[in-house]
Design a protein around this motif. Structure first.
Motif, PDB file in Angstrom:
ATOM      1  N   GLN A 188      44.562  48.660  52.154  1.00 44.62           N
ATOM      2  CA  GLN A 188      45.730  49.427  51.734  1.00 44.62           C
ATOM      3  C   GLN A 188      46.772  48.486  51.140  1.00 44.62           C
ATOM      4  N   TYR A 189      47.237  48.827  49.954  1.00 41.28           N
ATOM      5  CA  TYR A 189      48.311  48.054  49.320  1.00 41.28           C
ATOM      6  C   TYR A 189      49.648  48.678  49.668  1.00 41.28           C
ATOM      7  N   ASN A 190      50.634  47.807  49.906  1.00 39.47           N
ATOM      8  CA  ASN A 190      51.993  48.200  50.256  1.00 39.47           C
ATOM      9  C   ASN A 190      52.963  47.282  49.540  1.00 39.47           C
ATOM     10  N   ASP A 196      49.385  42.650  46.388  1.00 41.65           N
ATOM     11  CA  ASP A 196      48.532  42.344  45.230  1.00 41.65           C
ATOM     12  C   ASP A 196      47.290  41.567  45.675  1.00 41.65           C
ATOM     13  N   LEU A 197      46.470  41.217  44.727  1.00 44.10           N
ATOM     14  CA  LEU A 197      45.268  40.430  45.027  1.00 44.10           C
ATOM     15  C   LEU A 197      45.037  39.492  43.839  1.00 44.10           C
ATOM     16  N   HIS A 198      44.967  38.204  44.147  1.00 47.54           N
ATOM     17  CA  HIS A 198      44.839  37.244  43.038  1.00 47.54           C
ATOM     18  C   HIS A 198      43.453  37.337  42.382  1.00 47.54           C
ATOM     19  N   ALA A 199      43.347  36.760  41.211  1.00 49.92           N
ATOM     20  CA  ALA A 199      42.092  36.832  40.454  1.00 49.92           C
ATOM     21  C   ALA A 199      40.950  36.243  41.276  1.00 49.92           C
ATOM     22  N   HIS A 200      39.842  36.946  41.314  1.00 48.69           N
ATOM     23  CA  HIS A 200      38.694  36.471  42.092  1.00 48.69           C
ATOM     24  C   HIS A 200      37.419  37.156  41.599  1.00 48.69           C
ATOM     25  N   THR A 201      36.294  36.662  42.103  1.00 47.65           N
ATOM     26  CA  THR A 201      35.032  37.386  41.960  1.00 47.65           C
ATOM     27  C   THR A 201      34.523  37.647  43.364  1.00 47.65           C
ATOM     28  N   ASP A 202      33.567  38.570  43.509  1.00 45.82           N
ATOM     29  CA  ASP A 202      33.033  38.903  44.836  1.00 45.82           C
ATOM     30  C   ASP A 202      31.644  38.286  45.003  1.00 45.82           C
ATOM     31  N   ALA A 203      31.287  37.965  46.246  1.00 41.50           N
ATOM     32  CA  ALA A 203      29.944  37.430  46.525  1.00 41.50           C
ATOM     33  C   ALA A 203      28.915  38.558  46.602  1.00 41.50           C
ATOM     34  N   ALA A 206      26.890  43.907  43.457  1.00 44.88           N
ATOM     35  CA  ALA A 206      27.710  45.018  42.975  1.00 44.88           C
ATOM     36  C   ALA A 206      28.772  45.354  44.006  1.00 44.88           C
ATOM     37  N   THR A 207      29.950  45.704  43.511  1.00 47.20           N
ATOM     38  CA  THR A 207      31.045  46.181  44.358  1.00 47.20           C
ATOM     39  C   THR A 207      31.394  47.588  43.908  1.00 47.20           C
ATOM     40  N   LEU A 208      31.509  48.499  44.873  1.00 54.89           N
ATOM     41  CA  LEU A 208      31.984  49.849  44.580  1.00 54.89           C
ATOM     42  C   LEU A 208      33.329  49.994  45.278  1.00 54.89           C
ATOM     43  N   ASN A 209      34.350  50.245  44.482  1.00 50.93           N
ATOM     44  CA  ASN A 209      35.718  50.299  44.992  1.00 50.93           C
ATOM     45  C   ASN A 209      36.224  51.724  44.796  1.00 50.93           C
ATOM     46  N   ILE A 210      36.424  52.435  45.911  1.00 54.87           N
ATOM     47  CA  ILE A 210      36.680  53.885  45.849  1.00 54.87           C
ATOM     48  C   ILE A 210      38.097  54.192  46.319  1.00 54.87           C
ATOM     49  N   LEU A 246      32.779  50.809  39.798  1.00 53.75           N
ATOM     50  CA  LEU A 246      31.603  50.028  40.176  1.00 53.75           C
ATOM     51  C   LEU A 246      31.575  48.812  39.270  1.00 53.75           C
ATOM     52  N   HIS A 247      31.519  47.621  39.869  1.00 59.08           N
ATOM     53  CA  HIS A 247      31.478  46.435  39.010  1.00 59.08           C
ATOM     54  C   HIS A 247      30.525  45.384  39.555  1.00 59.08           C
ATOM     55  N   ARG A 248      30.006  44.596  38.643  1.00 58.47           N
ATOM     56  CA  ARG A 248      29.258  43.412  39.072  1.00 58.47           C
ATOM     57  C   ARG A 248      30.214  42.520  39.831  1.00 58.47           C
ATOM     58  N   PRO A 252      35.374  38.738  36.873  1.00 60.50           N
ATOM     59  CA  PRO A 252      36.661  38.378  37.478  1.00 60.50           C
ATOM     60  C   PRO A 252      37.632  39.562  37.441  1.00 60.50           C
ATOM     61  N   HIS A 253      38.361  39.745  38.548  1.00 63.43           N
ATOM     62  CA  HIS A 253      39.315  40.850  38.606  1.00 63.43           C
ATOM     63  C   HIS A 253      40.517  40.463  39.451  1.00 63.43           C
ATOM     64  N   ALA A 254      41.641  41.106  39.168  1.00 64.66           N
ATOM     65  CA  ALA A 254      42.900  40.794  39.860  1.00 64.66           C
ATOM     66  C   ALA A 254      43.735  42.060  39.937  1.00 64.66           C
ATOM     67  N   THR A 255      44.528  42.171  41.012  1.00 66.16           N
ATOM     68  CA  THR A 255      45.345  43.376  41.212  1.00 66.16           C
ATOM     69  C   THR A 255      46.826  43.043  41.078  1.00 66.16           C
ATOM     70  N   HIS A 256      47.525  43.781  40.216  1.00 66.86           N
ATOM     71  CA  HIS A 256      48.968  43.598  40.026  1.00 66.86           C
ATOM     72  C   HIS A 256      49.722  44.075  41.270  1.00 66.86           C
ATOM     73  N   GLN A 262      51.835  53.663  48.152  1.00 70.86           N
ATOM     74  CA  GLN A 262      50.726  52.941  48.795  1.00 70.86           C
ATOM     75  C   GLN A 262      49.441  53.284  48.065  1.00 70.86           C
ATOM     76  N   ARG A 263      48.489  52.378  48.129  1.00 71.65           N
ATOM     77  CA  ARG A 263      47.162  52.689  47.579  1.00 71.65           C
ATOM     78  C   ARG A 263      46.106  52.325  48.614  1.00 71.65           C
ATOM     79  N   SER A 264      45.243  53.290  48.934  1.00 71.57           N
ATOM     80  CA  SER A 264      44.177  53.078  49.929  1.00 71.57           C
ATOM     81  C   SER A 264      42.819  53.190  49.255  1.00 71.57           C
TER      82      SER A 264
END
Ligand SMILES: O=C(O)CCC(=O)C(=O)O
Ligand SMILES: [Fe+2]
Length: 320
Positions: A188-190, A196-203, A206-210, A246-248, A252-256, A262-264
């Motif tokens: 949850q973002y507040n 926020d979330l700094h630029a990164h890749t995931d291990a 595939a990542t599904l972010n809902i 859905l992303h590989r 690379p991705h980052a959250t402003h 709030q975002r959940s």
């Protein structure tokens, strides 16, 4: 008598003192011991909680998901040759990044009420301490310490991974061979903390972010940028209620920063045995030592293979 023992498990679970946030962030060995020593007790407590509250608790299941997606998925399980109807529901916004409606917006309030009931259960839960964003949220996969072990939630989560995410990832991202293992957490973002979330890749392969925001839960900011290494292009996305990206893992991705509201979201991963991900993947979240594999094998995979559940067992290691 069994019932009495189980009631005790719920009471006992509620009475235990959780490790502090500081100890958890420092990865003190006692924290891991705590969760492992109490694993059985917590699992029993979740089962008891579910039983004791069965008249008031939602049983989460596939009917929470978008009707069009559900129909296409069920048709493809019956006849994998119909898998294109699933692919058609996803819009590719840059290579390796797709968007679709995932939850039925009409049912999101029920699901959120369920998650609120989960929080109010007062059963100890571990937050996703392994990422920068870690104050709120829960671990969802049984591989994780302090996960949401309510049996009906686990059934829903496993259906979401086995019946939905894996074949979709195989179809759109060609993850076959690198998607036996599952992992998941909620976030949850507040604006005050965890903004926020700094630029990164995931291990992950595939990542599904809902997103699970209700339509009335508006927020500003919190755009997620995805960067296409090949073209140098960045695409900015804004989550809408029930929408999924859905992303590989290696995009690379980052959250402003979120500036109001709030975002959940639920964030779920697939990756291969021994954390293998397709060649060329490196990651900043998850296991740094993950193996990358020699050859991506997705080309000669049949529709029937995509719409199948791996036979192997899940391992017990969690990326964080
Ligand atoms: O801001 C978010 O929703 C998290 C984005 C992210 O890290 C992911 O989708 O893997
Ligand atoms: Fe990520």
């Amino acid at each position: 008598m069994k019932t009495i023992t189980n009631t005790n498990a719920l009471e006992q679970a509620r009475a235990i003192t959780q490790p502090t946030r500081e100890a958890s962030l420092k990865r003190e060995p006692s924290v891991s011991h705590f969760w492992n020593n109490n694993r059985k007790l917590l699992e029993e407590a979740w089962a008891t909680w579910e039983m004791e509250n069965k008249d008031n608790l939602l049983i989460p299941d596939e009917t929470l998901l978008d009707p069009k997606l559900r129909k296409a998925i069920n048709d493809a399980w019956e006849n994998p040759e119909k898998e294109n109807a699933v692919a058609d529901l996803w819009e590719e916004i840059i290579p390796g990044v797709y968007v679709a409606q995932f939850f039925d917006v009409e049912r999101l309030a029920e699901f959120r009420k369920y998650l609120e009931d989960v929080v109010n259960s007062e059963i100890p839960k571990r937050a996703p301490y392994g990422i920068q964003l870690n104050r709120y949220g829960m671990m969802l996969d049984e591989r994780s310490e302090g996960h949401l072990a309510a049996p009906s939630f686990q059934a829903f989560y496993n259906d979401m991974m086995n019946r939905y995410m894996r074949p979709i990832a195989r179809l759109l991202l060609g993850t076959y061979g690198y998607d036996n293992q599952t992992f998941g957490f909620s976030i949850q973002y507040n604006p005050d903390k965890d903004k926020d979330l700094h630029a990164h890749t995931d291990a992950s392969a595939a990542t599904l972010n809902i997103n699970i925001n209700l339509p009335e839960e508006v927020f500003t900011g919190s755009e997620v940028d995805f960067y296409d290494k090949a073209s140098g292009k960045t695409v900015q996305t804004i989550f809408e209620p029930g929408k999924a990206i859905l992303h590989r893992g290696n995009v690379p991705h980052a959250t402003h920063p979120i500036t109001s509201g709030q975002r959940s979201n639920l964030v779920v991963w697939l990756y291969g045995d021994r954390m293998q991900v397709p060649r060329g993947s490196t990651s900043s979240y998850g296991n740094i030592n993950s193996l990358t594999s020699e050859n991506v094998t997705s080309e000669n995979i049949s529709a029937g293979e995509r719409w199948s559940v791996p036979k192997g067992t899940k391992d017990t290691f969690a990326p964080f």
